[in-house]
Design an enzyme around this catalytic site. Structure first.
Site, short mmCIF file in Angstrom:
data_model
loop_
_atom_site.label_atom_id
_atom_site.label_comp_id
_atom_site.label_asym_id
_atom_site.label_seq_id
_atom_site.Cartn_x
_atom_site.Cartn_y
_atom_site.Cartn_z
N HIS A 47 15.91 -4.83 -5.94
CA HIS A 47 16.45 -3.62 -5.33
C HIS A 47 16.94 -3.94 -3.92
O HIS A 47 16.61 -4.99 -3.36
CB HIS A 47 15.40 -2.50 -5.29
CG HIS A 47 14.17 -2.85 -4.50
ND1 HIS A 47 13.01 -3.29 -5.10
CD2 HIS A 47 13.93 -2.86 -3.17
CE1 HIS A 47 12.10 -3.54 -4.17
NE2 HIS A 47 12.63 -3.30 -2.99
N LYS A 96 15.94 2.67 0.44
CA LYS A 96 15.87 1.73 -0.66
C LYS A 96 16.90 2.14 -1.70
O LYS A 96 17.08 3.34 -1.96
CB LYS A 96 14.46 1.73 -1.28
CG LYS A 96 14.32 0.81 -2.48
CD LYS A 96 12.92 0.89 -3.09
CE LYS A 96 11.93 0.04 -2.35
NZ LYS A 96 10.64 -0.11 -3.07
N HIS A 131 14.61 -7.99 -0.54
CA HIS A 131 13.39 -8.81 -0.48
C HIS A 131 13.24 -9.65 -1.73
O HIS A 131 12.19 -10.25 -1.96
CB HIS A 131 12.16 -7.92 -0.29
CG HIS A 131 12.02 -7.39 1.10
ND1 HIS A 131 10.85 -6.84 1.58
CD2 HIS A 131 12.89 -7.31 2.14
CE1 HIS A 131 11.00 -6.46 2.83
NE2 HIS A 131 12.24 -6.72 3.19
N GLY A 132 14.29 -9.66 -2.57
CA GLY A 132 14.30 -10.53 -3.75
C GLY A 132 13.67 -9.94 -4.98
O GLY A 132 13.46 -10.64 -5.97
N LYS A 133 13.38 -8.62 -4.96
CA LYS A 133 12.66 -8.00 -6.07
C LYS A 133 13.53 -7.11 -6.95
O LYS A 133 13.03 -6.30 -7.72
CB LYS A 133 11.48 -7.20 -5.52
CG LYS A 133 10.45 -8.07 -4.80
CD LYS A 133 9.32 -7.24 -4.24
CE LYS A 133 8.31 -8.11 -3.50
NZ LYS A 133 7.21 -7.30 -2.91
N ARG A 161 17.47 -2.91 0.22
CA ARG A 161 16.90 -2.16 1.34
C ARG A 161 17.99 -1.95 2.39
O ARG A 161 18.79 -2.86 2.64
CB ARG A 161 15.71 -2.91 1.96
CG ARG A 161 14.48 -2.90 1.07
CD ARG A 161 13.35 -3.68 1.70
NE ARG A 161 12.13 -3.57 0.92
CZ ARG A 161 11.19 -2.65 1.11
NH1 ARG A 161 11.35 -1.75 2.07
NH2 ARG A 161 10.11 -2.61 0.35
N VAL A 168 0.84 -1.21 0.00
CA VAL A 168 0.00 0.00 0.00
C VAL A 168 0.87 1.25 0.00
O VAL A 168 0.59 2.22 -0.71
CB VAL A 168 -0.94 -0.01 1.23
CG1 VAL A 168 -1.73 1.29 1.32
CG2 VAL A 168 -1.88 -1.21 1.17
N ARG A 169 1.94 1.23 0.78
CA ARG A 169 2.82 2.41 0.87
C ARG A 169 3.54 2.66 -0.45
O ARG A 169 3.75 3.82 -0.84
CB ARG A 169 3.81 2.22 2.02
CG ARG A 169 3.13 2.11 3.38
CD ARG A 169 4.13 2.03 4.53
NE ARG A 169 3.44 1.88 5.79
CZ ARG A 169 3.45 0.79 6.54
NH1 ARG A 169 4.15 -0.27 6.14
NH2 ARG A 169 2.79 0.74 7.68
#
EC number: 3.6.4.-
Length: 317
Positions: A225, A188, A221-223, A227, A108-109
């Site tokens: 990019h 990020k 988180h594996g996407k 963090r 959502v964020r």
């Protein structure tokens, strides 16, 4: 996090679906309604204000009984819902796909940040509808492309070189699901382009992280990019990442978990995610977060960007 079915509903037109956003009053009506158990997973007809989300998603909204959900009465909910619908209506979603699309859990964020980027006349997303829709499709998992700097959720840029951009996340200022902990601070790192990166630019980023952010762990988180998070929050991130990875595998959503560059990622996190991909249990994987790892003398000497995940993941097992 919330399912896409919390924001919009499908309407069949010919052989594909058009998606229509919910309004605040329809959601409010659903939250006050008494619904049979057998109808909990069906979209709710408020009669007065139109269609509302399935009652099974009540906990996704902020009410007197649940303060952890979305502030659905803020105008930001409608803005996010409209943005999602614009993106979904730009592609073809068939009857065989619609259930899978609407059950997808999204950030959502992240989506609120894309609305803020869209409304900023200095931002490239304000000027390019094509890039905006691409950013949303990536955010909702409808595109296999990774989130690069141009399509990122945004925030405050605190570092940039030829290859990377580092953002300070601004969740404290959000309307829909703000972070309430005033001590929250997280970053990020996105790649400016999805292509091989030279050692020089990797070294520049690592130097910045070591000197300016040595109280933070670099994780993924594996996407696609990075963090940058407080060490105290690493265990919480580990629980979320492991649960998401297992849920995706269980539901048949085979998504490649991108381990990224081992030289940038915190060693213990790299060990955790590598072990997770090899099928070890959560307890076994989390032990690696708290073990002392042997630091390589020079991570750049003789190293390429190739991943060496298997070597680290079995330490301490």
């Amino acid at each position: 996090m919330a399912e896409l079915a919390c924001f919009c509903y499908p309407h069949l037109e010919n052989d594909s679906y058009k998606f229509i956003p919910f309004n605040n009053l329809a959601i409010k009506c659903m939250l006050t309604a008494k619904v049979d158990k057998k109808d909990q997973d069906k979209f709710y007809n408020s009669i007065i204000y139109g269609i509302a989300p399935p009652p099974q998603f009540k906990k996704r909204y902020n009410t007197n009984d649940n303060s952890r959900g979305m502030n659905y009465e803020t105008p930001m909910l409608i803005k996010v819902a409209i943005l999602i619908c614009e993106a979904l209506n730009s592609i073809k979603v068939t009857q065989s796909d619609v259930a899978n699309v609407l059950s997808r859990v999204v950030s959502v964020r992240h989506l609120e940040n894309l609305v803020l980027r869209k409304e900023n006349h200095q931002d490239v997303l304000f000027h390019s509808k094509e890039l905006l829709l691409k950013s949303v499709l990536i955010a909702i998992g409808q595109s296999k492309e990774i989130e690069t700097t141009a399509t990122a959720e945004g925030g405050e840029i605190v570092f940039q070189n030829v290859a990377f951009t580092m953002w300070k996340l601004t969740y404290l200022d959000h309307k829909l699901m703000p972070i309430l902990d005033q001590n929250f601070i997280e970053y990020k790192i996105t790649m400016n382009e999805d292509k091989p990166i030279s050692d020089v630019h990797v070294k520049e980023l690592i130097a910045e992280l070591r000197w300016q952010y040595n109280r933070f762990a670099v994780i993924t988180h594996g996407k696609g990019h990075y963090r940058v998070v407080k060490y105290s929050s690493v265990a919480n991130h580990a629980d979320r990442v492991f649960a998401t990875y297992k849920n995706n595998a269980k539901s048949g959503n085979v998504i490649d978990f991108n381990l990224l560059d081992q030289r940038i990622i915190w060693q213990n996190w790299y060990a955790f995610t590598s072990s997770m991909k090899q099928g070890f249990t959560l307890d076994v994987c989390k032990k690696l977060l708290f073990q002392k790892m042997k630091q390589e003398r020079n991570p750049f000497k003789g190293l390429s960007t190739d991943r060496k995940m298997d070597e680290v993941s079995r330490i301490g097992i």
